[in-house]
Enzyme design. Sequence first.
Site, short mmCIF file in Angstrom:
data_model
loop_
_atom_site.label_atom_id
_atom_site.label_comp_id
_atom_site.label_asym_id
_atom_site.label_seq_id
_atom_site.Cartn_x
_atom_site.Cartn_y
_atom_site.Cartn_z
N HIS A 145 -8.87 -15.64 39.96
CA HIS A 145 -8.43 -16.32 41.18
C HIS A 145 -8.90 -15.40 42.30
O HIS A 145 -8.39 -14.30 42.47
CB HIS A 145 -6.91 -16.46 41.13
N HIS A 156 -9.22 -22.98 39.26
CA HIS A 156 -9.20 -23.87 40.44
C HIS A 156 -10.39 -23.58 41.37
O HIS A 156 -10.23 -23.15 42.51
CB HIS A 156 -7.87 -23.82 41.19
N ASP A 202 -1.86 -25.10 35.84
CA ASP A 202 -1.26 -24.20 36.83
C ASP A 202 0.26 -24.42 36.85
O ASP A 202 0.88 -24.58 37.90
CB ASP A 202 -1.86 -24.42 38.22
N HIS A 249 1.24 -20.48 33.79
CA HIS A 249 2.21 -19.48 34.23
C HIS A 249 3.43 -19.64 33.32
O HIS A 249 4.13 -20.66 33.42
CB HIS A 249 2.62 -19.72 35.68
N HIS A 265 -4.50 -22.67 31.82
CA HIS A 265 -4.01 -22.03 33.06
C HIS A 265 -2.49 -22.19 33.12
O HIS A 265 -1.96 -23.04 33.82
CB HIS A 265 -4.67 -22.65 34.29
N HIS A 284 3.37 -18.54 46.31
CA HIS A 284 2.76 -17.26 46.64
C HIS A 284 3.62 -16.41 47.56
O HIS A 284 3.13 -15.50 48.23
CB HIS A 284 1.36 -17.48 47.22
#
Length: 567
Positions: free
Chosen positions: A246, A272, A360, A136, A134, A320
């Site tokens: 997600h 998650h 993440d 990014h 996971h 976010h």
Amino acid sequence: MSIISRQAYADMFGPTTGDRVRLADTELWLEVEKDFTIYGDEVKFGGGKVIRDGQGQGQALSRDCLDLVITNALIIDHWGIVKADIGVKNGRIAGIGKAGNPDVQPGVTLVIGPGTEVIAGEGSIVTAGGIDSHIHFICPQQIDEALCSGVTTMLGGGTGPATGTNATTCTPGPWYMARMLEAAESLPMNLGFLGKGNASLPDALHEQVAAGAIGLKLHEDWGSTPASINNCLNVAEETDTQVAIHTDTLNESGFVEDTLAAIGDRTIHTYHTEGAGGGHAPDIIRACGLANVLPSSTNPTRPYTVNTVDEHLDMLMVCHHLDPAIPEDVAFAESRIRRETIAAEDILHDLGAFSMISSDSQAMGRVGEVITRTWQTAHKMKVQRGSLGSDPARHDNTRIKRYIAKYTINPALAHGISHEVGSIEPGKLADLVLWRPAFFGVKPSMILKGGMIAAAPMGDANASIPTPQPVHFRPMFGALGRAMHSTRMTFLSGLAIRSGLPAQLGLNSLIGEVKNCRSVKKAHMIHNDWQPLIEVDSQTYQVRANGELLTCEPAAVLPMAQRYFLF
């Protein structure tokens, strides 16, 4: 026959069958299950030692001997906890057994010759390189952090610190996919990229898989609607790629039941799955009990501590693109953070219902702490819940195998790369991590990529010996130049490989094909295949598994923490 005490033997050759070793400063203890070396014929390098011409080293030509042997290593893997020599040939694991010179030693399965390099594994633990599924890809510096933590494979998506990448693990479209594959050529890490899976029609998804995507990522910030879920999974079924999801925190396009209905019985990797990282509030955690769902955690909630809830809100607002001045944005953030489900997540990991742990990276998670957080979770559960039922009081082997599988073999199985990486088994890439037991899970002593040392703690380069301060992690020759291309792997879809994409882009690294992504199920998640019926109270957020309430206290103190990072 000469006799040597267990302590003296362990000091010289490392622990043997029946010996116990503590992992870092945790309450986790392993016990060696088997020793593949032969007492009295062990091999060891150094002045006056065994690996010398005509003794432990024979006369075999390169074709008949190892390129590298790691002697007397204590292996921790999903399949066992054993003492053995590890042989490496042409960048891959050649065998696990007894190394030496068959001309003068009995039982040799791994031949040492003049062309063999040696790494002393006595007193060290060796694990497979970690897999973080996971990622990014916000900045390339993540690769250095991850590598020096013991991670050798990173799967995810992104294009740099773009707003979309800060929030979602997607490398959208063929142009960006090509550029990221080109960038990967300069990074000493196995890499695979996920395309954007949020689309209601298939053509734009097919072209991303053809451009090299190893799978597709559905993210609520792009709209994880039932239509996009169904379409994305249809494309994955046609291309033998994985889908990661997600889900819809706000329940705008449906509730968890609607998402599960759209998924049907098709395999999917739920990121998650507890929900603090995102997903149907408050009950996405129900998905971890389903036969076709491969559930993972990200490390911000690993394990549940007195600080977990407090740090999440600010992280979430940034990642976010939310505005603390907008009440709806704050409510959105707060809906994702629930003490009850985070506490239950600890226990579900310990029982094997959650199968994987990832980072993440820079999007609420810490890329260099996957391994540390995994073992902190195992420690917390040992302290709070005692030994697992199948473990005796004297060791924690079952628990140790369960937790190491969460960041090695299981993500490899989930993403169709277990034929190349994920465990210490013959034929796989020699991505190996060495640890001193006192520093296990925190600071490796050496990281090998494809059989060559890629990173290690190293002292002053102008010193007379390797150890003088300042000692810190530095890149080694395996991470440089064309040697890196020979020891790192880029994973691609079979569709991209068959269309000649590596040659079109001029990729020089090893190429690995993702395969069997659609046939893997929860039952294939090694040591982590439990499928309970999960129920979540919509008012109290209490979680039950097969009717039993799952709750635990947050940890106030953890091992593998400040005492290891004073310098």
